[in-house]
Write a protein that holds these residues in place. Sequence first.
Motif, mmCIF file in Angstrom:
data_model
loop_
_atom_site.group_PDB
_atom_site.id
_atom_site.type_symbol
_atom_site.label_atom_id
_atom_site.label_comp_id
_atom_site.label_asym_id
_atom_site.label_seq_id
_atom_site.Cartn_x
_atom_site.Cartn_y
_atom_site.Cartn_z
ATOM 1 N N LYS A 1 0.836 -1.196 0.000
ATOM 2 C CA LYS A 1 0.000 0.000 0.000
ATOM 3 C C LYS A 1 0.868 1.243 0.000
ATOM 4 O O LYS A 1 2.055 1.197 0.316
ATOM 5 C CB LYS A 1 -0.946 0.006 1.194
ATOM 6 N N ARG B 1 0.819 5.198 1.524
ATOM 7 C CA ARG B 1 0.174 6.079 2.489
ATOM 8 C C ARG B 1 1.081 7.273 2.753
ATOM 9 O O ARG B 1 2.259 7.261 2.389
ATOM 10 C CB ARG B 1 -0.132 5.344 3.794
ATOM 11 N N ARG B 2 0.528 8.284 3.419
ATOM 12 C CA ARG B 2 1.329 9.442 3.823
ATOM 13 C C ARG B 2 2.345 9.003 4.876
ATOM 14 O O ARG B 2 2.049 8.177 5.733
ATOM 15 C CB ARG B 2 0.455 10.547 4.407
ATOM 16 N N LEU C 1 5.148 10.386 0.789
ATOM 17 C CA LEU C 1 4.453 9.108 0.676
ATOM 18 C C LEU C 1 5.429 7.952 0.843
ATOM 19 O O LEU C 1 6.582 8.029 0.399
ATOM 20 C CB LEU C 1 3.782 8.988 -0.686
ATOM 21 N N LYS D 1 0.601 8.880 -7.682
ATOM 22 C CA LYS D 1 -0.003 9.610 -6.553
ATOM 23 C C LYS D 1 0.389 11.085 -6.610
ATOM 24 O O LYS D 1 -0.429 11.965 -6.334
ATOM 25 C CB LYS D 1 0.422 9.004 -5.224
#
Length: 145
Positions: free
Chosen positions: A6, A8-9, A51, A101
């Motif tokens: 995944k 994510r931040r 990220l 992203k």
Amino acid sequence: MKSNQKIRRIEPKDLDFVYKSICELESEILDFKIFETIFNENISSKKNLYLIAENENEGLGFISFHTQNLLHHCGLVGEIQEFFIHQKYRGQGVGRLLINKILNFAEQNNLKSIEVTTNKKRIENVAIYENLGFNLSHNKFTIYK
């Protein structure tokens, strides 16, 4: 990207991964305390997007993206500051997902352009960035003190 991976931040808990990645990228051991201060400042800024790509066991790579309003663009421009994929995960699409992203963020925020710089010693990165859709359009000059 595999389903167990995944993006994510980045959060404060990711400091060690990012620190080790940057030290590897730069081939030097950076001052951890100074690094930590800058890391915390940068991840908390609303102008930046940091990220991390990870699976259930480890970080795979990360990207840092800073934005600023520039006069000569008459608007908001973004620049990828650091971009690192762990050696064993290169060529598996992790970098492309991180870039996508960033592209989505840029579109949502009406950025005029996205810039990235690579060290001349990383010759292979020119082809990688071109493959990701970037154009080699500028030269960058630096002075180190």
